[in-house]
Design a protein around this motif. Structure first.
Motif, PDB file in Angstrom:
ATOM      1  N   VAL A  18      13.847   6.124   3.894  1.00  0.00           N
ATOM      2  CA  VAL A  18      14.362   5.010   3.087  1.00  0.00           C
ATOM      3  C   VAL A  18      14.036   3.689   3.774  1.00  0.00           C
ATOM      4  N   GLN A  19      14.202   3.633   5.082  1.00  0.00           N
ATOM      5  CA  GLN A  19      13.884   2.406   5.811  1.00  0.00           C
ATOM      6  C   GLN A  19      12.392   2.097   5.752  1.00  0.00           C
ATOM      7  N   ARG A  20      11.564   3.137   5.794  1.00  0.00           N
ATOM      8  CA  ARG A  20      10.118   2.905   5.678  1.00  0.00           C
ATOM      9  C   ARG A  20       9.774   2.360   4.299  1.00  0.00           C
ATOM     10  N   VAL A  21      10.448   2.858   3.270  1.00  0.00           N
ATOM     11  CA  VAL A  21      10.237   2.328   1.914  1.00  0.00           C
ATOM     12  C   VAL A  21      10.590   0.844   1.890  1.00  0.00           C
ATOM     13  N   GLN A  22      11.729   0.490   2.478  1.00  0.00           N
ATOM     14  CA  GLN A  22      12.146  -0.913   2.510  1.00  0.00           C
ATOM     15  C   GLN A  22      11.134  -1.765   3.277  1.00  0.00           C
ATOM     16  N   ALA A  23      10.636  -1.247   4.395  1.00  0.00           N
ATOM     17  CA  ALA A  23       9.647  -1.988   5.179  1.00  0.00           C
ATOM     18  C   ALA A  23       8.370  -2.192   4.376  1.00  0.00           C
ATOM     19  N   LEU A  24       7.954  -1.183   3.620  1.00  0.00           N
ATOM     20  CA  LEU A  24       6.752  -1.326   2.783  1.00  0.00           C
ATOM     21  C   LEU A  24       6.989  -2.304   1.643  1.00  0.00           C
ATOM     22  N   GLN A  25       8.193  -2.334   1.083  1.00  0.00           N
ATOM     23  CA  GLN A  25       8.492  -3.313   0.035  1.00  0.00           C
ATOM     24  C   GLN A  25       8.366  -4.728   0.590  1.00  0.00           C
ATOM     25  N   LEU A  77       4.138   0.009  -4.959  1.00  0.00           N
ATOM     26  CA  LEU A  77       3.678  -0.022  -3.565  1.00  0.00           C
ATOM     27  C   LEU A  77       2.221   0.420  -3.465  1.00  0.00           C
ATOM     28  N   ILE A  78       1.869   1.453  -4.203  1.00  0.00           N
ATOM     29  CA  ILE A  78       0.486   1.943  -4.209  1.00  0.00           C
ATOM     30  C   ILE A  78      -0.450   0.831  -4.675  1.00  0.00           C
ATOM     31  N   ASP A  79      -0.091   0.164  -5.769  1.00  0.00           N
ATOM     32  CA  ASP A  79      -0.935  -0.918  -6.311  1.00  0.00           C
ATOM     33  C   ASP A  79      -0.972  -2.118  -5.371  1.00  0.00           C
ATOM     34  N   ASP A  80       0.203  -2.562  -4.912  1.00  0.00           N
ATOM     35  CA  ASP A  80       0.283  -3.778  -4.107  1.00  0.00           C
ATOM     36  C   ASP A  80      -0.372  -3.634  -2.745  1.00  0.00           C
ATOM     37  N   LEU A  81      -0.305  -2.434  -2.175  1.00  0.00           N
ATOM     38  CA  LEU A  81      -0.834  -2.234  -0.830  1.00  0.00           C
ATOM     39  C   LEU A  81      -2.180  -1.509  -0.810  1.00  0.00           C
ATOM     40  N   GLY A  82      -2.722  -1.214  -1.996  1.00  0.00           N
ATOM     41  CA  GLY A  82      -4.036  -0.579  -2.076  1.00  0.00           C
ATOM     42  C   GLY A  82      -4.058   0.827  -1.504  1.00  0.00           C
ATOM     43  N   LEU A  83      -3.027   1.596  -1.788  1.00  0.00           N
ATOM     44  CA  LEU A  83      -2.910   2.959  -1.259  1.00  0.00           C
ATOM     45  C   LEU A  83      -3.207   3.983  -2.343  1.00  0.00           C
ATOM     46  N   ASN A  84      -3.303   5.228  -1.937  1.00  0.00           N
ATOM     47  CA  ASN A  84      -3.239   6.322  -2.890  1.00  0.00           C
ATOM     48  C   ASN A  84      -1.970   7.108  -2.564  1.00  0.00           C
ATOM     49  N   GLN A  85      -1.635   8.095  -3.385  1.00  0.00           N
ATOM     50  CA  GLN A  85      -0.377   8.820  -3.167  1.00  0.00           C
ATOM     51  C   GLN A  85      -0.366   9.538  -1.824  1.00  0.00           C
ATOM     52  N   ALA A  86      -1.486  10.103  -1.430  1.00  0.00           N
ATOM     53  CA  ALA A  86      -1.533  10.832  -0.159  1.00  0.00           C
ATOM     54  C   ALA A  86      -1.271   9.891   1.016  1.00  0.00           C
ATOM     55  N   ARG A  87      -1.872   8.704   0.985  1.00  0.00           N
ATOM     56  CA  ARG A  87      -1.663   7.737   2.075  1.00  0.00           C
ATOM     57  C   ARG A  87      -0.222   7.247   2.079  1.00  0.00           C
ATOM     58  N   LEU A  88       0.351   6.959   0.893  1.00  0.00           N
ATOM     59  CA  LEU A  88       1.740   6.531   0.824  1.00  0.00           C
ATOM     60  C   LEU A  88       2.649   7.619   1.395  1.00  0.00           C
ATOM     61  N   ALA A  89       2.421   8.865   1.015  1.00  0.00           N
ATOM     62  CA  ALA A  89       3.238   9.968   1.534  1.00  0.00           C
ATOM     63  C   ALA A  89       3.147  10.022   3.060  1.00  0.00           C
ATOM     64  N   ALA A  90       1.932   9.861   3.591  1.00  0.00           N
ATOM     65  CA  ALA A  90       1.746   9.915   5.042  1.00  0.00           C
ATOM     66  C   ALA A  90       2.483   8.775   5.742  1.00  0.00           C
ATOM     67  N   VAL A  91       2.388   7.560   5.201  1.00  0.00           N
ATOM     68  CA  VAL A  91       3.059   6.414   5.814  1.00  0.00           C
ATOM     69  C   VAL A  91       4.573   6.605   5.778  1.00  0.00           C
ATOM     70  N   LEU A  92       5.081   7.135   4.676  1.00  0.00           N
ATOM     71  CA  LEU A  92       6.531   7.319   4.546  1.00  0.00           C
ATOM     72  C   LEU A  92       7.056   8.502   5.357  1.00  0.00           C
TER      73      LEU A  92
END
Length: 182
Positions: free
Chosen positions: A70-77, A31-46
């Motif tokens: 979990v639903q946010r993870v699915q939405a990001l996938q 998700l980090i690679d595909d969406l151009g995120l870093n871990q901090a941004r991914l944590a914030a979105v989730l």
């Protein structure tokens, strides 16, 4: 890391594989690679703390306790798939991630079979999972493999279908599905 910690981490990753289809470290890195995120941004979105995300990625924790996360993870996938196939631009993906971040989550299971985000068209992964779910509701994996073995001499393509969707991994079924389109 001592042997007990290594064993606990391996067990957590195996549980993650059974619950989420793969270890969360691999899923989150993708998700980090595909969406151009870093871990901090991914944590914030989730809606996770950065330390919690790190613990899930490293296998120090096995389970995401909050169903909305979990639903946010699915939405990001699903969003990552749409970005990869070009149906969603990078700018639109940023807006969608903000929407995902604000989402409170709904019911864990939906009756429509449609993704929570996007155009309303099911993703390939969702279609494959529906096929797998249907097949696995009819027979156990061992029975499906036995049926495939029986069919293989006369109908090898049908046998392959049964093996891949009835007893295989979702990633392999997605690849099979995509290779047989058009």
């Amino acid at each position: 890391m001592d042997a007990a910690q290594q064993e606990a981490t391996a067990r957590a990753r195996e549980l993650q594989r059974s619950w989420y289809g793969e270890p969360l470290g691999a899923l989150f890195r993708r998700l980090i690679d595909d969406l151009g995120l870093n871990q901090a941004r991914l944590a914030a979105v989730l809606g996770l703390s950065a330390p919690m995300l790190s613990q899930l990625m490293s296998g120090q924790r096995a389970k995401i306790g909050n169903p909305a996360v979990v639903q946010r993870v699915q939405a990001l996938q699903e969003l990552a798939v749409q970005v990869a196939d070009g149906t969603v631009s990078a700018a639109e993906a940023t807006d969608r991630m903000d929407e995902v971040k604000k989402s409170q989550g709904g019911s864990v299971l939906t009756s429509t079979g449609q993704p929570a985000t996007g155009s309303g068209a099911p993703t390939v992964r969702r279609v494959v999972r529906e096929i797998q779910s249907l097949m696995r509701s009819v027979a156990a994996a061992g029975d499906i493999i036995d049926a495939a073995d029986s069919l293989a001499p006369a109908h090898p393509e049908l046998a392959e279908f049964l093996r891949v969707y009835g007893a295989g991994r979702t990633a392999d079924a997605v690849a099979h599905y995509e290779s047989h389109q058009n």
